[in-house]
Structure formats: structure tokens, C-alpha cells
Scaffold this motif. Structure first.
Motif, PDB file in Angstrom:
ATOM      1  N   VAL A 175       0.854  -1.183   0.000  1.00 34.79           N
ATOM      2  CA  VAL A 175       0.000   0.000   0.000  1.00 34.79           C
ATOM      3  C   VAL A 175       0.896   1.240   0.000  1.00 34.79           C
ATOM      4  O   VAL A 175       1.335   1.703   1.051  1.00 34.79           O
ATOM      5  N   PRO A 176       1.190   1.779  -1.195  1.00 34.68           N
ATOM      6  CA  PRO A 176       1.988   3.003  -1.266  1.00 34.68           C
ATOM      7  C   PRO A 176       1.169   4.195  -0.772  1.00 34.68           C
ATOM      8  O   PRO A 176      -0.030   4.278  -1.028  1.00 34.68           O
ATOM      9  N   THR A 177       1.825   5.105  -0.077  1.00 32.67           N
ATOM     10  CA  THR A 177       1.155   6.311   0.394  1.00 32.67           C
ATOM     11  C   THR A 177       2.129   7.472   0.449  1.00 32.67           C
ATOM     12  O   THR A 177       3.311   7.282   0.700  1.00 32.67           O
ATOM     13  N   ASP A 178       1.590   8.656   0.209  1.00 32.63           N
ATOM     14  CA  ASP A 178       2.382   9.875   0.384  1.00 32.63           C
ATOM     15  C   ASP A 178       1.831  10.703   1.539  1.00 32.63           C
ATOM     16  O   ASP A 178       2.307  11.797   1.807  1.00 32.63           O
ATOM     17  N   GLY A 179       0.806  10.185   2.213  1.00 32.61           N
ATOM     18  CA  GLY A 179       0.230  10.872   3.360  1.00 32.61           C
ATOM     19  C   GLY A 179      -0.857  11.869   3.017  1.00 32.61           C
ATOM     20  O   GLY A 179      -1.500  12.412   3.905  1.00 32.61           O
TER      21      GLY A 179
ATOM     22  N   ARG B  58      -2.125  -9.353   4.867  1.00 30.36           N
ATOM     23  CA  ARG B  58      -1.312  -8.398   5.613  1.00 30.36           C
ATOM     24  C   ARG B  58      -0.892  -7.278   4.676  1.00 30.36           C
ATOM     25  O   ARG B  58      -0.954  -7.420   3.454  1.00 30.36           O
ATOM     26  N   ILE B  59      -0.468  -6.169   5.257  1.00 34.61           N
ATOM     27  CA  ILE B  59      -0.119  -4.987   4.482  1.00 34.61           C
ATOM     28  C   ILE B  59       1.328  -4.598   4.733  1.00 34.61           C
ATOM     29  O   ILE B  59       1.796  -4.649   5.875  1.00 34.61           O
ATOM     30  N   THR B  60       2.005  -4.206   3.673  1.00 40.33           N
ATOM     31  CA  THR B  60       3.261  -3.478   3.790  1.00 40.33           C
ATOM     32  C   THR B  60       2.957  -2.061   3.338  1.00 40.33           C
ATOM     33  O   THR B  60       2.614  -1.826   2.177  1.00 40.33           O
ATOM     34  N   ALA B  61       3.021  -1.127   4.291  1.00 44.64           N
ATOM     35  CA  ALA B  61       2.820   0.289   3.988  1.00 44.64           C
ATOM     36  C   ALA B  61       4.126   0.812   3.417  1.00 44.64           C
ATOM     37  O   ALA B  61       5.196   0.568   3.969  1.00 44.64           O
ATOM     38  N   PHE B  62       4.039   1.530   2.310  1.00 45.43           N
ATOM     39  CA  PHE B  62       5.243   1.941   1.599  1.00 45.43           C
ATOM     40  C   PHE B  62       5.222   3.424   1.267  1.00 45.43           C
ATOM     41  O   PHE B  62       4.198   3.968   0.863  1.00 45.43           O
ATOM     42  N   ASN B  63       6.386   4.056   1.417  1.00 47.26           N
ATOM     43  CA  ASN B  63       6.560   5.450   1.019  1.00 47.26           C
ATOM     44  C   ASN B  63       7.848   5.567   0.217  1.00 47.26           C
ATOM     45  O   ASN B  63       8.895   5.118   0.663  1.00 47.26           O
ATOM     46  N   ALA B  64       7.738   6.157  -0.958  1.00 49.26           N
ATOM     47  CA  ALA B  64       8.905   6.414  -1.803  1.00 49.26           C
ATOM     48  C   ALA B  64       9.376   7.835  -1.548  1.00 49.26           C
ATOM     49  O   ALA B  64       8.646   8.790  -1.777  1.00 49.26           O
ATOM     50  N   LYS B  65      10.600   7.938  -1.052  1.00 51.81           N
ATOM     51  CA  LYS B  65      11.181   9.256  -0.794  1.00 51.81           C
ATOM     52  C   LYS B  65      11.942   9.698  -2.039  1.00 51.81           C
ATOM     53  O   LYS B  65      12.784   8.961  -2.535  1.00 51.81           O
ATOM     54  N   PRO B  66      11.664  10.902  -2.537  1.00 51.59           N
ATOM     55  CA  PRO B  66      12.419  11.377  -3.689  1.00 51.59           C
ATOM     56  C   PRO B  66      13.871  11.620  -3.323  1.00 51.59           C
ATOM     57  O   PRO B  66      14.175  12.010  -2.193  1.00 51.59           O
TER      58      PRO B  66
ATOM     59  N   THR C 236       3.538  -3.950   8.194  1.00 50.99           N
ATOM     60  CA  THR C 236       4.945  -3.585   8.293  1.00 50.99           C
ATOM     61  C   THR C 236       5.130  -2.306   7.478  1.00 50.99           C
ATOM     62  O   THR C 236       4.290  -1.971   6.632  1.00 50.99           O
ATOM     63  N   LYS C 237       6.224  -1.595   7.736  1.00 50.25           N
ATOM     64  CA  LYS C 237       6.487  -0.332   7.047  1.00 50.25           C
ATOM     65  C   LYS C 237       7.780  -0.449   6.255  1.00 50.25           C
ATOM     66  O   LYS C 237       8.702  -1.138   6.673  1.00 50.25           O
ATOM     67  N   MET C 238       7.811   0.265   5.124  1.00 50.14           N
ATOM     68  CA  MET C 238       8.997   0.232   4.267  1.00 50.14           C
ATOM     69  C   MET C 238       9.128   1.562   3.536  1.00 50.14           C
ATOM     70  O   MET C 238       8.132   2.137   3.103  1.00 50.14           O
ATOM     71  N   THR C 239      10.369   2.032   3.389  1.00 46.93           N
ATOM     72  CA  THR C 239      10.648   3.207   2.560  1.00 46.93           C
ATOM     73  C   THR C 239      11.821   2.897   1.646  1.00 46.93           C
ATOM     74  O   THR C 239      12.674   2.075   1.977  1.00 46.93           O
ATOM     75  N   LEU C 240      11.838   3.538   0.515  1.00 50.02           N
ATOM     76  CA  LEU C 240      12.965   3.504  -0.409  1.00 50.02           C
ATOM     77  C   LEU C 240      13.139   4.909  -0.966  1.00 50.02           C
ATOM     78  O   LEU C 240      12.176   5.668  -1.043  1.00 50.02           O
ATOM     79  N   THR C 241      14.341   5.233  -1.363  1.00 46.11           N
ATOM     80  CA  THR C 241      14.606   6.517  -1.994  1.00 46.11           C
ATOM     81  C   THR C 241      14.811   6.303  -3.477  1.00 46.11           C
ATOM     82  O   THR C 241      15.670   5.519  -3.889  1.00 46.11           O
ATOM     83  N   ASN C 242      13.984   6.991  -4.261  1.00 46.84           N
ATOM     84  CA  ASN C 242      14.082   6.899  -5.714  1.00 46.84           C
ATOM     85  C   ASN C 242      13.203   8.004  -6.287  1.00 46.84           C
ATOM     86  O   ASN C 242      12.033   8.092  -5.949  1.00 46.84           O
ATOM     87  N   SER C 243      13.744   8.835  -7.132  1.00 46.61           N
ATOM     88  CA  SER C 243      12.952   9.913  -7.718  1.00 46.61           C
ATOM     89  C   SER C 243      11.914   9.405  -8.718  1.00 46.61           C
ATOM     90  O   SER C 243      10.975  10.112  -9.051  1.00 46.61           O
TER      91      SER C 243
END
Length: 115
Positions: free
Chosen positions: A7-11, A32-40, A89-96
Motif C-alpha cells: 500500500v503506497p502512500t504519500d500521506g 497483511r499490508i506493507t505500507a510503503f513510502n517512496a522518498k524522492p 509492516t512499514k517500508m521506505t525507499l529513496t528513488n525519484s
């Protein structure tokens, strides 16, 4: 059927409307869910002539700010999951390139659905 949902989210409110639907879906499916945020990635912006560079934040300040924003957005998902009894669970990655980060997160996490 589906057991692990990314589940990608930017808030944003738009994103949170989708998160609420994803949590309901996961609860009903027993997933189950993996909440995901992509950081630029940190970007430098050129202003003026002669190649002068202007920075609003240092790289460290930017990364700290991006992480704080990501954790806030992911915390909202985590709270909704907890209230619904859905494992999260929560996950972030950095990618523009956000779509690349989403695909990488789904693959790395072994998700069978991107919501």
C-alpha cells in the motif's frame, strides 16, 4: 487469494482514502499490508547564471526531513491497520522515479497485490 498487499502512500488525503479501502480489503481477505513510502532523491536546483547552485537544505537535512515525512505517512497506515486488526509492516525507499520504487518494494517484500 491475495495475502500480502503493498500500500503506497504519500500521506495526502487522496492517498489516505485509498489506504482506508486497502485496510478494509485486507481485513476481509485475511491479508497483511506493507505500507510503503517512496522518498524522492535529493535534487540540486540551478538558479541564476554561471552555474551557481542554490540549496534550500543540506543533503542531511533533506534526508532527515524526507524520513520524518515518510514515517508520519506510514504511521497513519500502521494506526489504521492496528485498529482493523490487520498485520502491517512499514517500508521506505529513496528513488525519484516513484513507480520504480513501488515495483522494487513489491518485489522485495513478496507482495502479490499493489493497492
Amino acid at each position: 487469494m491475495f495475502k500480502h498487499i503493498l500500500v503506497p502512500t504519500d500521506g495526502s488525503e487522496f492517498s489516505m482514502n485509498t489506504v482506508r479501502r486497502a485496510v478494509t480489503f485486507a481485513r476481509e481477505a485475511g491479508a497483511r499490508i506493507t505500507a510503503f513510502n517512496a522518498k524522492p532523491a535529493y535534487a540540486m536546483t540551478e538558479f541564476g547564471g554561471e552555474g551557481a547552485m542554490a540549496y534550500t537544505k543540506s543533503i542531511d537535512e533533506y534526508e532527515q526531513y524526507a524520513e520524518e515525512q515518510a514515517q508520519k505517512a506510514l504511521g497513519d497506515v500502521e494506526r489504521l491497520c492496528k485498529e482493523a486488526g490487520v498485520e502491517c509492516t512499514k517500508m521506505t525507499l529513496t528513488n525519484s522515479l516513484i513507480y520504480e520504487a513501488i515495483i522494487e518494494a513489491a518485489t522485495t517484500s513478496g507482495c502479490d497485490l499493489i493497492f
